[in-house]
Design an enzyme around this catalytic site. Sequence first.
Site, PDB file in Angstrom:
ATOM      1  NE  ARG A  37      52.192  20.345  59.501  1.00 28.67           N
ATOM      2  CZ  ARG A  37      53.451  20.059  58.797  1.00 28.67           C
ATOM      3  NH1 ARG A  37      53.850  18.795  58.270  1.00 28.67           N
ATOM      4  NH2 ARG A  37      54.315  20.916  58.353  1.00 28.67           N
ATOM      5  NE  ARG A  41      51.569  14.733  53.563  1.00 32.36           N
ATOM      6  CZ  ARG A  41      52.696  15.070  53.382  1.00 32.36           C
ATOM      7  NH1 ARG A  41      53.127  14.960  52.235  1.00 32.36           N
ATOM      8  NH2 ARG A  41      53.451  15.905  54.120  1.00 32.36           N
ATOM      9  NE  ARG A  50      44.987  19.512  49.730  1.00 36.42           N
ATOM     10  CZ  ARG A  50      46.580  19.191  49.662  1.00 36.42           C
ATOM     11  NH1 ARG A  50      46.908  19.009  50.745  1.00 36.42           N
ATOM     12  NH2 ARG A  50      47.014  19.265  48.590  1.00 36.42           N
ATOM     13  CG  ASP A  86      51.806  25.714  55.809  1.00 36.82           C
ATOM     14  OD1 ASP A  86      51.806  24.433  55.926  1.00 36.82           O
ATOM     15  OD2 ASP A  86      52.633  26.449  55.381  1.00 36.82           O
ATOM     16  CE1 TYR A 161      60.120  26.146  54.882  1.00 35.16           C
ATOM     17  CE2 TYR A 161      59.375  26.947  57.047  1.00 35.16           C
ATOM     18  CZ  TYR A 161      59.674  25.863  56.025  1.00 35.16           C
ATOM     19  OH  TYR A 161      59.450  24.670  56.587  1.00 35.16           O
TER      20      TYR A 161
HETATM   21  O1  CP3 Z   1      46.972  19.746  62.278  1.00 38.51           O
HETATM   22  C1  CP3 Z   1      47.582  20.616  62.024  1.00 38.51           C
HETATM   23  O2  CP3 Z   1      48.599  20.790  62.660  1.00 38.51           O
HETATM   24  C2  CP3 Z   1      47.035  21.459  60.971  1.00 38.51           C
HETATM   25  C3  CP3 Z   1      47.569  22.764  60.275  1.00 38.51           C
HETATM   26  C4  CP3 Z   1      49.124  22.781  59.877  1.00 38.51           C
HETATM   27  C5  CP3 Z   1      49.884  22.549  58.536  1.00 38.51           C
HETATM   28  N1  CP3 Z   1      50.843  23.255  58.759  1.00 38.51           N
HETATM   29  C6  CP3 Z   1      49.184  21.954  57.719  1.00 38.51           C
HETATM   30  C7  CP3 Z   1      49.952  21.336  56.577  1.00 38.51           C
HETATM   31  C8  CP3 Z   1      50.157  23.526  60.734  1.00 38.51           C
HETATM   32  C9  CP3 Z   1      49.826  23.874  62.278  1.00 38.51           C
HETATM   33  C10 CP3 Z   1      51.393  23.762  59.991  1.00 38.51           C
HETATM   34  C11 CP3 Z   1      52.390  24.164  60.471  1.00 38.51           C
HETATM   35  C12 CP3 Z   1      53.725  24.420  59.828  1.00 38.51           C
HETATM   36  N2  CP3 Z   1      53.870  24.578  58.355  1.00 38.51           N
HETATM   37  C13 CP3 Z   1      54.870  24.527  60.259  1.00 38.51           C
HETATM   38  C14 CP3 Z   1      55.225  24.684  61.857  1.00 38.51           C
HETATM   39  C15 CP3 Z   1      55.086  23.236  62.238  1.00 38.51           C
HETATM   40  C16 CP3 Z   1      55.943  22.216  62.092  1.00 38.51           C
HETATM   41  O3  CP3 Z   1      55.794  21.214  61.264  1.00 38.51           O
HETATM   42  O4  CP3 Z   1      57.304  22.527  62.402  1.00 38.51           O
HETATM   43  C17 CP3 Z   1      55.895  24.462  59.247  1.00 38.51           C
HETATM   44  C18 CP3 Z   1      57.422  24.427  59.400  1.00 38.51           C
HETATM   45  C19 CP3 Z   1      55.233  24.429  57.983  1.00 38.51           C
HETATM   46  C20 CP3 Z   1      55.869  24.320  56.723  1.00 38.51           C
HETATM   47  C21 CP3 Z   1      55.346  23.165  55.737  1.00 38.51           C
HETATM   48  N3  CP3 Z   1      54.062  23.100  55.257  1.00 38.51           N
HETATM   49  C22 CP3 Z   1      56.075  22.000  55.829  1.00 38.51           C
HETATM   50  C23 CP3 Z   1      57.454  21.721  56.287  1.00 38.51           C
HETATM   51  C24 CP3 Z   1      55.141  20.983  55.220  1.00 38.51           C
HETATM   52  C25 CP3 Z   1      55.293  19.698  54.758  1.00 38.51           C
HETATM   53  C26 CP3 Z   1      55.732  19.374  53.442  1.00 38.51           C
HETATM   54  C27 CP3 Z   1      55.562  17.735  53.087  1.00 38.51           C
HETATM   55  O5  CP3 Z   1      54.815  17.514  52.128  1.00 38.51           O
HETATM   56  O6  CP3 Z   1      55.947  17.221  53.951  1.00 38.51           O
HETATM   57  C28 CP3 Z   1      53.960  21.813  54.749  1.00 38.51           C
HETATM   58  C29 CP3 Z   1      52.946  21.300  54.237  1.00 38.51           C
HETATM   59  C30 CP3 Z   1      51.525  21.052  55.084  1.00 38.51           C
HETATM   60  N4  CP3 Z   1      51.252  21.860  56.041  1.00 38.51           N
HETATM   61  C31 CP3 Z   1      50.931  19.813  55.028  1.00 38.51           C
HETATM   62  C32 CP3 Z   1      49.959  19.897  56.008  1.00 38.51           C
HETATM   63  C33 CP3 Z   1      48.660  19.140  56.387  1.00 38.51           C
HETATM   64  C34 CP3 Z   1      51.065  18.640  54.025  1.00 38.51           C
HETATM   65  C35 CP3 Z   1      50.644  19.104  52.704  1.00 38.51           C
HETATM   66  C36 CP3 Z   1      49.676  18.116  52.114  1.00 38.51           C
HETATM   67  O7  CP3 Z   1      49.024  17.229  52.456  1.00 38.51           O
HETATM   68  O8  CP3 Z   1      50.239  17.807  50.801  1.00 38.51           O
END
Ligand code: CP3
Length: 354
Positions: A37, A41, A50, A86, A161
């Site tokens: 990640r 943010r 974004r 994602d 999910y």
């Molecule tokens: O730098 C990176 O790692 C980039 C890419 C990335 C994202 N999600 C971007 C993202 C990766 C590798 C993921 C994987 C992901 N997504 C996982 C596996 C890794 C982990 O964290 O355990 C999981 C479980 C998800 C599902 C998911 N997507 C969650 C739990 C969330 C968070 C929700 C929140 O707002 O807290 C997301 C959204 C997400 N995926 C964001 C990003 C940058 C945030 C969205 C935003 O900016 O509004």
Amino acid sequence: MPLSPSHPLIDGRTTQAPLIRAYRGDRPERTPVWFMRQAGRSLPEYRELRAGGDMLQACLTPELASEITLQPVRRHGVDAGIFFSDIVVPVLLAGVDVRIEAGRGPVIDAPIRSASDVLRLRPIDPDALAPVREAVALTVAELGSTPLIGFAGAPFTLAAYLVEGGPSKDQLRTRALMHSDPHTWAALLNWCADVTGEFLRAQVEAGASAAQLFDSWIGSVSQRDYLRRVAPHSRRAFDHLRGLEVPKVHFGLGTDRILTEIKGLGVDAVGIDWRLPLDEASEHLGGDVPVQGNIDPALLSAPWPTLRAHVDDVLERGRTAPAHVVNLGHGVPPETDPDVLTGIVRYVHGESQG
Ligand code: CP3
């Protein structure tokens, strides 16, 4: 089909990159470091790009996804980019109605819980992956000798999910389905393995130099269930990379009881969360598997001397494995000061290069 002649691992751009050497079991002069990640943010430039836009739409807009992927590489000097996308993107591309709610995560209004729900799931149309291929190609063209890591969600975490309809604490419905209807469970996990495997393959074919599978929620599964009801499907997801010679990495939370089984997936390196010291992890893994991790994300907000002592400890324990890629034990928390991440990169590089 092998990697194309213009792939960065074939034309030589990333072949000797510290990250790739470490994943292959070597100890390069510079210890590689990147952060799960890292794109997101914690970066003001990400929040600006974004602003107001939909998360999954951003993932499917190639110029935007590419730019967001590059931001942390430029800012921190990390040893890898991780593709901005994602784990639910392939689910969306296969036609399932899923969205990402800020502060919550992926949400599916019509959860998949019965045999007939699973029967309605369609395979992914290869053409639907075009924006993913395009975003990866744009990114790799900019990255030069810095490898791009492709990623996908592991079948269990994706299924969690789909069955729960959103994030959940214990995945109770998911584990209930696993036991009450093993045939539906197997069909669902096969579907997940295939969509996620195709998503991963598209990234690797388009130029990603490594592939990481995220099994974030696997910690809720027993060793016996992992072996019988999950691992074969994770293997199936990786099987989509057959013939493509890129390092394969597995990351999960709470994997201490199943590290032998994870090694059995045939991966090149294993990511460890912050709770298990890397020397213990390496011992569980038999001492011959490169490890990745595992700075506690909580310590990113600690005073530098506290954080530095922790990073030193992680580096020290990592020396017991054949190779070590420094990372966090889970993703960067959104409120992290990005300068702290840059500081860790400089420190790890400085330590390893004297
Ligand atoms: O730098 C990176 O790692 C980039 C890419 C990335 C994202 N999600 C971007 C993202 C990766 C590798 C993921 C994987 C992901 N997504 C996982 C596996 C890794 C982990 O964290 O355990 C999981 C479980 C998800 C599902 C998911 N997507 C969650 C739990 C969330 C968070 C929700 C929140 O707002 O807290 C997301 C959204 C997400 N995926 C964001 C990003 C940058 C945030 C969205 C935003 O900016 O509004």
